[in-house]
Motif scaffolding. Structure first.
Motif, PDB file in Angstrom:
ATOM      1  N   SER A  17      36.235  39.072  37.137  1.00  0.00           N
ATOM      2  CA  SER A  17      37.047  39.301  38.334  1.00  0.00           C
ATOM      3  C   SER A  17      37.479  40.758  38.387  1.00  0.00           C
ATOM      4  N   TYR A  18      37.657  41.247  39.599  1.00  0.00           N
ATOM      5  CA  TYR A  18      38.010  42.660  39.817  1.00  0.00           C
ATOM      6  C   TYR A  18      38.944  42.759  41.020  1.00  0.00           C
ATOM      7  N   ARG A  19      39.879  43.715  40.994  1.00  0.00           N
ATOM      8  CA  ARG A  19      40.690  44.035  42.180  1.00  0.00           C
ATOM      9  C   ARG A  19      40.739  45.554  42.287  1.00  0.00           C
ATOM     10  N   LEU A  25      42.844  46.101  32.172  1.00  0.00           N
ATOM     11  CA  LEU A  25      41.702  45.260  31.761  1.00  0.00           C
ATOM     12  C   LEU A  25      42.149  44.189  30.768  1.00  0.00           C
ATOM     13  N   MET A  26      41.752  42.965  31.029  1.00  0.00           N
ATOM     14  CA  MET A  26      42.048  41.847  30.130  1.00  0.00           C
ATOM     15  C   MET A  26      40.734  41.274  29.609  1.00  0.00           C
ATOM     16  N   ARG A  27      40.627  41.098  28.285  1.00  0.00           N
ATOM     17  CA  ARG A  27      39.407  40.579  27.653  1.00  0.00           C
ATOM     18  C   ARG A  27      39.804  39.540  26.610  1.00  0.00           C
ATOM     19  N   ASN A  28      39.154  38.406  26.641  1.00  0.00           N
ATOM     20  CA  ASN A  28      39.594  37.335  25.751  1.00  0.00           C
ATOM     21  C   ASN A  28      38.714  37.208  24.507  1.00  0.00           C
ATOM     22  N   SER A  56      33.225  45.027  32.732  1.00  0.00           N
ATOM     23  CA  SER A  56      34.415  45.175  33.578  1.00  0.00           C
ATOM     24  C   SER A  56      34.550  46.609  34.091  1.00  0.00           C
ATOM     25  N   LEU A  57      34.428  47.573  33.169  1.00  0.00           N
ATOM     26  CA  LEU A  57      34.635  48.965  33.577  1.00  0.00           C
ATOM     27  C   LEU A  57      33.454  49.510  34.373  1.00  0.00           C
ATOM     28  N   MET A  96      43.150  49.793  39.718  1.00  0.00           N
ATOM     29  CA  MET A  96      42.110  48.762  39.692  1.00  0.00           C
ATOM     30  C   MET A  96      42.404  47.827  38.517  1.00  0.00           C
ATOM     31  N   GLU A  97      41.806  46.652  38.645  1.00  0.00           N
ATOM     32  CA  GLU A  97      42.066  45.630  37.624  1.00  0.00           C
ATOM     33  C   GLU A  97      40.755  44.895  37.380  1.00  0.00           C
ATOM     34  N   ALA A  98      40.514  44.523  36.128  1.00  0.00           N
ATOM     35  CA  ALA A  98      39.311  43.729  35.841  1.00  0.00           C
ATOM     36  C   ALA A  98      39.615  42.772  34.711  1.00  0.00           C
TER      37      ALA A  98
END
Ligand SMILES: NC(=O)c1ccc[n+]([C@@H]2O[C@H](COP(=O)([O-])OP(=O)(O)OC[C@H]3O[C@@H](n4cnc5c(N)ncnc54)[C@H](O)[C@@H]3O)[C@@H](O)[C@H]2O)c1
Length: 375
Positions: free
Chosen positions: A258-260, A244-247, A194-195, A157-159
């Motif tokens: 966004s999520y996949r 997970l990407m967080r800016n 996200s999580l 999974m990706e977020a």
């Protein structure tokens, strides 16, 4: 209980909104509010049409939280202080057997996670996690998709949570006017939005993390203290991976959440294009296996025709509705403390991994036998 007597601590942007939204429920009374900044009660604030004291003439204002807990006779406290100081307010309320709705992240350290976990076990009151993204349409559909077997087993999974940020911009100024926590917060620590949704379909905890931060790539950026971007990868014991990407920095309005989700039998994603978020999915368990696309607004489907359902596209209303229903009817917390800690402390471990150059760290939780507050 005729009306649920609610107190709100922290009258910043979110505390104000949740007080106003809560007041729309017939069985809720905003009995008391508390903030160390009295002007948040007496003066008209950003995006408000009047001071809170005029909107809530029967409500008692307190500058001291302990006094509010001692004197106001509350059934519920909603904790809306800055993101780094939730646990101490939750623990004090639980010690007085007052129910709690805590915003996320609900703890700021492993020690706090332990203390909050223990306080909740001793208290006769309930503590719920105020994770509004867990109420959004995507999360509702994802859980349904999973429970019907259409996704199969999630394996990757990706977020991402990317919040655009322009110094000097009106929104940025206002968002920071009540305290410095947004400037100081390490991006990956704000991983709950996200999580949280992804963990609703994982039947095991995240166990390992490796995280990198970019550092700051612009010498004139003195406003924030943290990385421009942080990227973490988490893994469960059985080998499910979440990326997970967080800016910290982002100069483009490219959408927030966004999520996949990749499953053994299907796929679901939410792509957050600002004006046109979409949800796409398919399943090999269905006759039509092609990828389908529907609108990806936040509004939970069950509230789509409820005109009162507002606040982050309706998910705030859904969260409060489920919480007050649980209080009135003696149900368990809609989003439990365990779920809240499971979506919060991976960020604490991820920050430590980034400090150690991406070292893989094993994560523990307060309910584990080998739990420790040391990393
Ligand atoms: N879930 C969401 O969609 C969402 C959105 C925005 C913010 N949040 C969360 O909501 C919380 C509040 O965010 P915000 O934007 O309102 O922050 P804010 O900084 O505007 O407000 C926090 C308020 O807490 C008050 N406060 C600090 N210490 C206090 C104390 N000891 N006693 C009483 N009051 C005290 C401050 O004076 C301030 O007014 C944060 O945890 C944030 O992460 C969640």
């Amino acid at each position: 209980m005729e009306k649920i007597r609610v107190g709100v601590v922290g009258l910043g942007h979110r505390g104000r909104e949740l007080a106003k939204l809560s007041a729309q429920f017939d069985h809720v009374e905003i009995t008391a509010v508390c903030d160390i900044k009295e002007e948040n009660w007496t003066k008209t604030q950003w995006l408000s049409s009047a001071p809170l004291c005029e909107m809530f003439p029967k409500t008692t204002f307190y500058k001291e939280y302990d006094r509010m807990l001692d004197e106001a006779g509350l059934d519920v406290v909603i904790v809306e202080t800055g993101a780094d100081i939730h646990a101490e307010f939750c623990i004090k309320a639980l010690e007085k057997n007052i129910n709690v709705l805590s915003d996320i992240p609900n703890v700021a350290s492993l020690k706090e996670a332990e203390m909050l976990w223990e306080a909740a076990k001793k208290s006769s009151a309930m503590i719920a996690t105020g994770a509004n993204p867990n109420e959004q349409k995507f999360t509702v559909l994802l859980k349904d998709f999973y429970e019907k077997g259409l996704l199969g087993k999630p394996y990757c999974m990706e977020a991402e949570y990317i919040h655009w940020w322009v110094p000097g911009d009106e929104e940025s100024i206002h968002l920071n006017e009540n305290g410095d926590w947004r400037k100081l917060l390490i991006p990956i620590r704000y991983c709950t939005h996200s999580l949280g949704p992804l963990l609703t379909i994982l039947e095991e905890e995240l166990r390992y993390v490796s995280c990198f931060g970019t550092g700051q790539h612009s010498p004139e950026d003195t406003f924030r203290v943290a990385d421009d971007m942080m990227c973490a990868q988490f893994r469960t014991e059985s080998g499910v991976v979440i990326r997970l990407m967080r800016n910290g920095r982002c100069r483009a309005k490219i959408g927030n959440h966004s999520y996949r989700v990749f499953g053994t039998e299907g796929y679901m994603e939410r792509c957050d294009y600002p004006e046109k978020p979409v949800i796409r999915y398919n399943s090999t368990r269905e006759l039509d296996t092609s990828l389908k696309e529907i609108s990806g607004e936040y509004m939970p489907p069950a509230y789509a025709n409820n005109e009162k359902a507002t606040g982050h596209g309706g998910m705030d209303y859904a969260m409060l509705d489920h919480f007050y229903d649980a209080i009135l009817n003696g149900k368990p917390a809609p989003i439990s403390l365990k779920e809240g800690i499971a979506m919060t402390i991976p960020g604490i471990y991820a920050e430590e991994s980034a400090k150690r150059g991406g070292e893989v760290i094993r994560m523990r939780y307060p309910w584990d036998e080998d739990w420790t507050t040391q990393i």
